[in-house]
Design a protein around this motif. Structure first.
Motif, PDB file in Angstrom:
ATOM      1  N   LYS A  32     103.806   2.117 -58.942  1.00 35.87           N
ATOM      2  CA  LYS A  32     103.781   2.188 -57.477  1.00 35.87           C
ATOM      3  C   LYS A  32     102.350   2.249 -56.957  1.00 35.87           C
ATOM      4  CE  LYS A  32     108.300   4.328 -56.807  1.00 35.87           C
ATOM      5  NZ  LYS A  32     109.060   5.400 -56.113  1.00 35.87           N
ATOM      6  N   GLU A  33     102.222   1.967 -55.671  1.00 36.43           N
ATOM      7  CA  GLU A  33     100.920   2.058 -55.029  1.00 36.43           C
ATOM      8  C   GLU A  33     100.534   3.528 -54.837  1.00 36.43           C
ATOM      9  OE1 GLU A  33     100.060  -1.802 -54.979  1.00 36.43           O
ATOM     10  OE2 GLU A  33      98.809  -0.406 -53.830  1.00 36.43           O
ATOM     11  N   ARG A  34      99.237   3.767 -54.775  1.00 33.88           N
ATOM     12  CA  ARG A  34      98.754   5.112 -54.463  1.00 33.88           C
ATOM     13  C   ARG A  34      99.096   5.413 -53.008  1.00 33.88           C
ATOM     14  NH1 ARG A  34      92.864   6.757 -56.579  1.00 33.88           N
ATOM     15  NH2 ARG A  34      93.869   5.767 -58.370  1.00 33.88           N
ATOM     16  N   GLU A  35      99.689   6.575 -52.783  1.00 36.13           N
ATOM     17  CA  GLU A  35     100.148   6.898 -51.441  1.00 36.13           C
ATOM     18  C   GLU A  35      99.566   8.213 -50.942  1.00 36.13           C
ATOM     19  OE1 GLU A  35     104.396   7.343 -51.384  1.00 36.13           O
ATOM     20  OE2 GLU A  35     104.368   9.129 -52.653  1.00 36.13           O
ATOM     21  N   PHE A  36      99.458   8.298 -49.643  1.00 34.92           N
ATOM     22  CA  PHE A  36      98.949   9.486 -48.978  1.00 34.92           C
ATOM     23  C   PHE A  36      99.951  10.638 -49.120  1.00 34.92           C
ATOM     24  CE2 PHE A  36      96.877  12.030 -45.845  1.00 34.92           C
ATOM     25  CZ  PHE A  36      97.868  12.563 -45.041  1.00 34.92           C
ATOM     26  N   VAL A  37      99.409  11.825 -49.352  1.00 34.21           N
ATOM     27  CA  VAL A  37     100.244  13.015 -49.430  1.00 34.21           C
ATOM     28  C   VAL A  37      99.899  13.988 -48.297  1.00 34.21           C
ATOM     29  CG1 VAL A  37     100.831  15.040 -50.821  1.00 34.21           C
ATOM     30  CG2 VAL A  37     100.511  12.810 -51.927  1.00 34.21           C
ATOM     31  N   ALA A  38      98.618  14.348 -48.201  1.00 32.19           N
ATOM     32  CA  ALA A  38      98.219  15.342 -47.208  1.00 32.19           C
ATOM     33  C   ALA A  38      96.721  15.228 -46.949  1.00 32.19           C
ATOM     34  CB  ALA A  38      98.563  16.749 -47.680  1.00 32.19           C
ATOM     35  N   ALA A  39      96.300  15.711 -45.779  1.00 32.39           N
ATOM     36  CA  ALA A  39      94.887  15.721 -45.435  1.00 32.39           C
ATOM     37  C   ALA A  39      94.578  16.959 -44.613  1.00 32.39           C
ATOM     38  CB  ALA A  39      94.496  14.464 -44.662  1.00 32.39           C
ATOM     39  N   ILE A  40      93.294  17.303 -44.589  1.00 34.38           N
ATOM     40  CA  ILE A  40      92.875  18.502 -43.862  1.00 34.38           C
ATOM     41  C   ILE A  40      91.527  18.247 -43.222  1.00 34.38           C
ATOM     42  CG2 ILE A  40      91.783  19.534 -45.915  1.00 34.38           C
ATOM     43  CD1 ILE A  40      92.937  22.255 -44.912  1.00 34.38           C
ATOM     44  N   SER A  41      91.323  18.828 -42.054  1.00 34.37           N
ATOM     45  CA  SER A  41      90.091  18.628 -41.306  1.00 34.37           C
ATOM     46  C   SER A  41      88.950  19.457 -41.893  1.00 34.37           C
ATOM     47  CB  SER A  41      90.311  19.005 -39.842  1.00 34.37           C
ATOM     48  OG  SER A  41      90.673  20.372 -39.738  1.00 34.37           O
ATOM     49  N   TRP A  42      87.761  19.265 -41.329  1.00 33.30           N
ATOM     50  CA  TRP A  42      86.565  19.894 -41.868  1.00 33.30           C
ATOM     51  C   TRP A  42      86.688  21.402 -41.977  1.00 33.30           C
ATOM     52  CZ3 TRP A  42      86.144  16.654 -37.405  1.00 33.30           C
ATOM     53  CH2 TRP A  42      85.761  15.342 -37.691  1.00 33.30           C
ATOM     54  N   SER A  43      87.207  22.016 -40.921  1.00 33.25           N
ATOM     55  CA  SER A  43      87.301  23.481 -40.907  1.00 33.25           C
ATOM     56  C   SER A  43      88.607  23.987 -41.491  1.00 33.25           C
ATOM     57  CB  SER A  43      87.179  23.986 -39.465  1.00 33.25           C
ATOM     58  OG  SER A  43      88.309  23.558 -38.716  1.00 33.25           O
ATOM     59  N   GLY A  44      89.545  23.077 -41.689  1.00 31.92           N
ATOM     60  CA  GLY A  44      90.868  23.479 -42.152  1.00 31.92           C
ATOM     61  C   GLY A  44      91.831  23.759 -41.018  1.00 31.92           C
ATOM     62  N   GLY A  45      91.378  23.595 -39.792  1.00 35.60           N
ATOM     63  CA  GLY A  45      92.219  23.915 -38.653  1.00 35.60           C
ATOM     64  C   GLY A  45      93.323  22.921 -38.382  1.00 35.60           C
TER      65      GLY A  45
ATOM     66  N   ILE B 132     101.653  22.382 -48.899  1.00 35.40           N
ATOM     67  CA  ILE B 132     100.676  22.947 -47.978  1.00 35.40           C
ATOM     68  C   ILE B 132      99.275  22.642 -48.487  1.00 35.40           C
ATOM     69  CG2 ILE B 132      99.783  25.047 -46.902  1.00 35.40           C
ATOM     70  CD1 ILE B 132     102.558  26.300 -47.397  1.00 35.40           C
ATOM     71  N   ILE B 133      98.481  22.010 -47.650  1.00 36.92           N
ATOM     72  CA  ILE B 133      97.089  21.747 -47.993  1.00 36.92           C
ATOM     73  C   ILE B 133      96.215  22.807 -47.328  1.00 36.92           C
ATOM     74  CG2 ILE B 133      96.755  20.135 -46.062  1.00 36.92           C
ATOM     75  CD1 ILE B 133      94.854  18.537 -47.901  1.00 36.92           C
ATOM     76  N   SER B 134      95.206  23.247 -48.043  1.00 31.46           N
ATOM     77  CA  SER B 134      94.272  24.227 -47.495  1.00 31.46           C
ATOM     78  C   SER B 134      92.906  24.008 -48.147  1.00 31.46           C
ATOM     79  CB  SER B 134      94.764  25.659 -47.750  1.00 31.46           C
ATOM     80  OG  SER B 134      94.871  25.918 -49.136  1.00 31.46           O
ATOM     81  N   ARG B 135      91.903  24.669 -47.602  1.00 30.13           N
ATOM     82  CA  ARG B 135      90.570  24.526 -48.168  1.00 30.13           C
ATOM     83  C   ARG B 135      89.800  25.824 -48.019  1.00 30.13           C
ATOM     84  NH1 ARG B 135      87.819  19.711 -45.198  1.00 30.13           N
ATOM     85  NH2 ARG B 135      85.997  20.295 -46.467  1.00 30.13           N
ATOM     86  N   ASN B 136      88.852  26.012 -48.903  1.00 29.72           N
ATOM     87  CA  ASN B 136      87.928  27.134 -48.852  1.00 29.72           C
ATOM     88  C   ASN B 136      86.533  26.536 -48.937  1.00 29.72           C
ATOM     89  OD1 ASN B 136      86.204  29.315 -49.454  1.00 29.72           O
ATOM     90  ND2 ASN B 136      87.865  30.457 -50.393  1.00 29.72           N
ATOM     91  N   ASN B 137      85.868  26.437 -47.809  1.00 26.52           N
ATOM     92  CA  ASN B 137      84.555  25.786 -47.796  1.00 26.52           C
ATOM     93  C   ASN B 137      83.499  26.612 -48.534  1.00 26.52           C
ATOM     94  OD1 ASN B 137      85.525  23.573 -46.448  1.00 26.52           O
ATOM     95  ND2 ASN B 137      84.856  24.273 -44.423  1.00 26.52           N
ATOM     96  N   ALA B 138      83.687  27.907 -48.606  1.00 28.78           N
ATOM     97  CA  ALA B 138      82.741  28.742 -49.342  1.00 28.78           C
ATOM     98  C   ALA B 138      82.808  28.466 -50.841  1.00 28.78           C
ATOM     99  CB  ALA B 138      83.011  30.215 -49.070  1.00 28.78           C
ATOM    100  N   LYS B 139      83.974  27.992 -51.284  1.00 33.37           N
ATOM    101  CA  LYS B 139      84.156  27.683 -52.703  1.00 33.37           C
ATOM    102  C   LYS B 139      84.155  26.186 -52.981  1.00 33.37           C
ATOM    103  CE  LYS B 139      86.749  31.875 -53.857  1.00 33.37           C
ATOM    104  NZ  LYS B 139      87.994  32.424 -54.474  1.00 33.37           N
ATOM    105  N   ASN B 140      83.908  25.397 -51.939  1.00 34.73           N
ATOM    106  CA  ASN B 140      83.896  23.929 -52.117  1.00 34.73           C
ATOM    107  C   ASN B 140      85.187  23.438 -52.758  1.00 34.73           C
ATOM    108  OD1 ASN B 140      81.299  23.889 -51.101  1.00 34.73           O
ATOM    109  ND2 ASN B 140      80.442  22.695 -52.772  1.00 34.73           N
ATOM    110  N   THR B 141      86.308  23.972 -52.318  1.00 40.33           N
ATOM    111  CA  THR B 141      87.569  23.655 -52.971  1.00 40.33           C
ATOM    112  C   THR B 141      88.670  23.381 -51.949  1.00 40.33           C
ATOM    113  OG1 THR B 141      86.977  25.067 -54.856  1.00 40.33           O
ATOM    114  CG2 THR B 141      89.283  24.476 -54.633  1.00 40.33           C
ATOM    115  N   VAL B 142      89.476  22.387 -52.257  1.00 39.36           N
ATOM    116  CA  VAL B 142      90.670  22.092 -51.478  1.00 39.36           C
ATOM    117  C   VAL B 142      91.876  22.287 -52.392  1.00 39.36           C
ATOM    118  CG1 VAL B 142      90.597  19.612 -51.979  1.00 39.36           C
ATOM    119  CG2 VAL B 142      91.791  20.428 -49.944  1.00 39.36           C
TER     120      VAL B 142
END
Length: 125
Positions: free
Chosen positions: A42-55, A68-78
Protein backbone atom coordinates in the motif's frame (compact mmCIF):
# COMPACT_ATOMS: atom_id res chain seq x y z
CA UNK A 1 18.68 16.71 11.39
CA UNK A 2 17.92 13.09 12.09
CA UNK A 3 14.66 11.55 13.20
CA UNK A 4 14.67 8.24 15.01
CA UNK A 5 11.41 6.40 15.61
CA UNK A 6 11.05 3.69 18.22
CA UNK A 7 8.42 1.84 20.22
CA UNK A 8 6.96 -0.46 17.64
CA UNK A 9 6.29 -4.12 18.26
CA UNK A 10 3.73 -6.87 18.31
CA UNK A 11 0.46 -6.23 20.11
CA UNK A 12 -2.90 -7.93 20.26
CA UNK A 13 -6.02 -6.31 18.90
CA UNK A 14 -7.46 -3.94 21.48
CA UNK A 15 -4.07 -3.27 23.01
CA UNK A 16 -1.93 -0.14 23.08
CA UNK A 17 1.50 0.96 21.95
CA UNK A 18 3.32 4.26 22.20
CA UNK A 19 5.69 5.32 19.48
CA UNK A 20 8.39 7.91 20.02
CA UNK A 21 10.38 9.92 17.53
CA UNK A 22 13.48 11.75 18.73
CA UNK A 23 14.98 14.54 16.65
CA UNK A 24 18.51 15.82 16.67
CA UNK A 25 19.46 19.49 16.44
CA UNK A 26 18.10 22.71 17.87
CA UNK A 27 15.21 23.48 15.54
CA UNK A 28 12.69 20.86 16.61
CA UNK A 29 10.23 23.40 18.01
CA UNK A 30 9.98 25.02 14.56
CA UNK A 31 8.94 21.81 12.82
CA UNK A 32 5.44 20.65 12.15
CA UNK A 33 5.58 16.96 12.95
CA UNK A 34 3.63 14.09 11.50
CA UNK A 35 3.25 10.34 11.60
CA UNK A 36 2.65 8.25 8.50
CA UNK A 37 2.34 4.53 8.00
CA UNK A 38 2.81 2.09 5.17
CA UNK A 39 1.29 -1.36 5.05
CA UNK A 40 2.64 -4.02 2.69
CA UNK A 41 1.58 -3.32 -0.87
CA UNK A 42 0.00 0.00 0.00
CA UNK A 43 0.91 3.64 -0.32
CA UNK A 44 2.32 5.52 2.65
CA UNK A 45 -0.58 7.27 4.32
CA UNK A 46 -1.05 10.10 6.76
CA UNK A 47 -1.87 9.17 10.34
CA UNK A 48 -1.53 12.28 12.51
CA UNK A 49 0.15 15.67 12.72
CA UNK A 50 0.86 18.26 15.37
CA UNK A 51 1.64 21.96 15.30
CA UNK A 52 4.82 23.62 16.50
CA UNK A 53 3.64 24.17 20.06
CA UNK A 54 1.46 21.09 20.20
CA UNK A 55 -1.67 23.17 20.51
CA UNK A 56 -3.23 21.80 17.33
CA UNK A 57 -3.51 18.17 16.31
CA UNK A 58 -4.81 16.50 13.18
CA UNK A 59 -5.83 12.91 12.54
CA UNK A 60 -6.81 10.60 9.73
CA UNK A 61 -10.39 9.46 10.07
CA UNK A 62 -9.22 5.86 10.46
CA UNK A 63 -7.41 6.63 13.73
CA UNK A 64 -9.45 9.50 15.15
CA UNK A 65 -10.54 8.74 18.70
CA UNK A 66 -7.99 5.94 19.08
CA UNK A 67 -4.58 7.57 18.49
CA UNK A 68 -3.14 10.63 20.20
CA UNK A 69 -0.20 12.64 18.91
CA UNK A 70 1.79 14.81 21.29
CA UNK A 71 5.19 16.42 21.53
CA UNK A 72 7.72 17.54 24.10
CA UNK A 73 9.86 20.28 22.62
CA UNK A 74 12.22 20.24 25.60
CA UNK A 75 13.02 16.63 24.74
CA UNK A 76 12.92 17.06 20.95
CA UNK A 77 10.43 14.22 20.81
CA UNK A 78 7.05 13.55 19.26
CA UNK A 79 4.84 10.68 20.39
CA UNK A 80 2.02 8.62 18.99
CA UNK A 81 -0.12 6.89 21.59
CA UNK A 82 -2.04 4.14 19.83
CA UNK A 83 -5.02 2.66 21.66
CA UNK A 84 -7.67 0.13 20.67
CA UNK A 85 -5.34 -1.27 18.07
CA UNK A 86 -6.77 -3.17 15.13
CA UNK A 87 -5.14 -5.63 12.73
CA UNK A 88 -5.53 -3.03 9.99
CA UNK A 89 -3.17 -0.75 11.94
CA UNK A 90 -0.35 -3.14 11.07
CA UNK A 91 2.27 -1.17 9.16
CA UNK A 92 5.66 0.43 9.29
CA UNK A 93 5.21 3.78 11.04
CA UNK A 94 7.33 6.78 10.07
CA UNK A 95 7.75 10.13 11.73
CA UNK A 96 8.28 13.15 9.53
CA UNK A 97 9.03 16.82 9.90
CA UNK A 98 7.94 19.80 7.85
CA UNK A 99 10.56 22.50 8.27
CA UNK A 100 8.89 25.08 6.05
CA UNK A 101 7.30 26.97 8.98
CA UNK A 102 4.27 27.77 6.84
CA UNK A 103 1.35 25.73 8.15
CA UNK A 104 0.93 22.54 10.12
CA UNK A 105 -1.49 19.70 9.72
CA UNK A 106 -0.66 18.85 6.14
CA UNK A 107 -1.54 15.33 5.12
CA UNK A 108 0.44 14.87 1.91
CA UNK A 109 3.75 13.10 2.39
CA UNK A 110 5.52 15.38 -0.12
CA UNK A 111 4.94 18.31 2.27
CA UNK A 112 7.36 16.77 4.75
CA UNK A 113 11.06 17.13 3.99
CA UNK A 114 12.61 15.18 6.86
CA UNK A 115 11.92 11.51 7.48
CA UNK A 116 13.03 8.98 10.01
CA UNK A 117 13.43 5.27 9.58
CA UNK A 118 10.24 3.46 10.30
CA UNK A 119 9.28 1.24 13.17
CA UNK A 120 7.19 -1.87 12.62
CA UNK A 121 3.83 -2.20 14.33
CA UNK A 122 2.07 -5.54 14.07
CA UNK A 123 -1.38 -6.10 15.52
CA UNK A 124 -2.61 -9.66 15.80
CA UNK A 125 -6.28 -10.59 15.82
Amino acid sequence: VQLQASGGGLEQAGGSLRLSCAASGDAFSTYCMGWFRQAPGKEREFVAAISWSGGSTYYADSVKGRFIISRNNAKNTVYLQMNSLRPEDTAVYYCAADSSMVVCGLTAKYEYDLWGRGTQVTVSS
